[in-house]
Scaffold this active site. Sequence first.
Site, PDB file in Angstrom:
ATOM      1  N   ARG A   9       0.821  -1.214   0.000  1.00 43.37           N
ATOM      2  CA  ARG A   9       0.000   0.000   0.000  1.00 43.37           C
ATOM      3  C   ARG A   9       0.853   1.261   0.000  1.00 43.37           C
ATOM      4  O   ARG A   9       0.471   2.272  -0.589  1.00 43.37           O
ATOM      5  CB  ARG A   9      -0.939  -0.004   1.200  1.00 43.37           C
ATOM      6  CG  ARG A   9      -2.073  -0.989   0.998  1.00 43.37           C
ATOM      7  CD  ARG A   9      -2.966  -1.033   2.188  1.00 43.37           C
ATOM      8  NE  ARG A   9      -4.135  -1.854   1.898  1.00 43.37           N
ATOM      9  CZ  ARG A   9      -4.869  -2.449   2.825  1.00 43.37           C
ATOM     10  NH1 ARG A   9      -4.553  -2.305   4.099  1.00 43.37           N
ATOM     11  NH2 ARG A   9      -5.910  -3.170   2.490  1.00 43.37           N
ATOM     12  N   LYS A  43     -19.322 -16.999   0.034  1.00 44.54           N
ATOM     13  CA  LYS A  43     -20.782 -16.992   0.213  1.00 44.54           C
ATOM     14  C   LYS A  43     -21.541 -16.224  -0.856  1.00 44.54           C
ATOM     15  O   LYS A  43     -21.119 -15.145  -1.273  1.00 44.54           O
ATOM     16  CB  LYS A  43     -21.106 -16.343   1.552  1.00 44.54           C
ATOM     17  CG  LYS A  43     -20.660 -17.133   2.757  1.00 44.54           C
ATOM     18  CD  LYS A  43     -21.184 -16.419   3.960  1.00 44.54           C
ATOM     19  CE  LYS A  43     -20.625 -16.926   5.259  1.00 44.54           C
ATOM     20  NZ  LYS A  43     -20.783 -15.876   6.269  1.00 44.54           N
ATOM     21  N   GLY A  84      -9.927  -8.879  -1.665  1.00 41.93           N
ATOM     22  CA  GLY A  84      -8.741  -9.184  -0.865  1.00 41.93           C
ATOM     23  C   GLY A  84      -8.170 -10.567  -1.117  1.00 41.93           C
ATOM     24  O   GLY A  84      -6.987 -10.721  -1.436  1.00 41.93           O
ATOM     25  N   GLY A 118     -12.828  -3.883   0.125  1.00 39.61           N
ATOM     26  CA  GLY A 118     -14.222  -3.462   0.290  1.00 39.61           C
ATOM     27  C   GLY A 118     -14.642  -2.415  -0.721  1.00 39.61           C
ATOM     28  O   GLY A 118     -15.752  -2.459  -1.259  1.00 39.61           O
TER      29      GLY A 118
END
Length: 388
Positions: free
Chosen positions: A31, A192, A344, A367
């Site tokens: 990052r 999921k 991620g 996200g």
Amino acid sequence: MTSADVRGKRVLCRVDFNVPLDGDRITDDTRIRAALPTINWLREHGAKVILCSHAGRPKGQVIESMRLRPAGERLAELLGAPVVIVPEVTGDVPKAAIAQMHDGDVLLLENLRFDPREEKNAPTMAMELAELADIYVNDAFGAAHRAHTSTAGVATFLPAYLGLLMQKEVDSLSKLLDHPERPFAAIIGGAKVSDKIEILSNLVDKVDHLLIGGGMANTFLLAKGKSVGKSLVEADKVNLAYQVIAEAEAAGVALHIPTDVIVSNDINAEHGDVVSIDAIPDDQAIFDIGPETARSYAEVVIGMKTVLWNGPMGVAENPAFAGGTRTVAEAVGAADGFTVIGGGDSVAAVENLGLADKIDHISTGGGASLELLEGKELPGIAAIPEDA
Ligand code: ADP
Ligand code: MG
């Protein structure tokens, strides 16, 4: 940002220096490296660069182990230039340090979340941050889905621009969503259906092929009337999977679900067995797509002009169940078209496979990229005027 005249100006630049630490040691500086193009551009154009970031979840308190000093020191190494590290977020200490800055200098404020007002997007803090600078640049794509003071509120009080990393993320992801070159395939996996249902709904009528893998494929198999043994499933989400199947059919989109899978009775097993989706043993669970499925997904991907991938095809953390993810990753890497990977775990899987440099755009925001792919407006981007 490149249209801004920053020479001699104090530029408050929101970066994402939320890096993993082992004590004082940074274990992954991706990052920090990702912010270098913007920082270097600002320095080369004579700005006084005032960096700010959050790190961890200190919840409005000063937590010694969450200070930004290690990130600042790493940045100084990467820049080959000094970085003034200020142990406070706003107020007289940063003001005095900023007053000493010369054009091209770099300064790093303390962890924004030490201030309880940061996560509340508090106007008082936005004004205090704005007082430190003449121009605001947001280059923290990883935090763009949060409406916090440093990502949203402060943009109200200063001329505001997107940084180079942010711009690249927005350009790549909006190109994909708004005007993709066709044919366009989306590969969606991960654990999921409930995590990915909004992405599926947003993409189902935008793509030509929708390829489903990972744990969420199990719920699709259930919707197709297959029995999935002890696999991870969301029995209460079968209707959502069924809806996606129906929407794909109505939109003329080719929906692909696994035809074979790798099963085992242990997620930590050293190998699993290949079975057809019609012969999943009652006492076993699916941990990866099978080789026939992986090959057929790879064949689809190779011919695409645009490929979006989110979510591993199996439990890729275990090499025994990483085969499907590897085959698909190799195909995405080899595809001629414009390829984007976000999420991620997906990004980590592709990096572990050593294929990251074969992908056109690897989204740095977990996200934030997911929310963009869901078709949501991100507060950190919405706060920046259109022509910035
Ligand atoms: P991303 O972070 O890229 O959006 P997700 O977080 O949705 O991806 O999914 C990654 C997780 O899904 C991993 O922890 C992986 O182990 C899990 N997973 C993938 N396939 C299966 C499966 N068949 N059964 C259980 N878990 C799975
Ligand atoms: Mg994940």
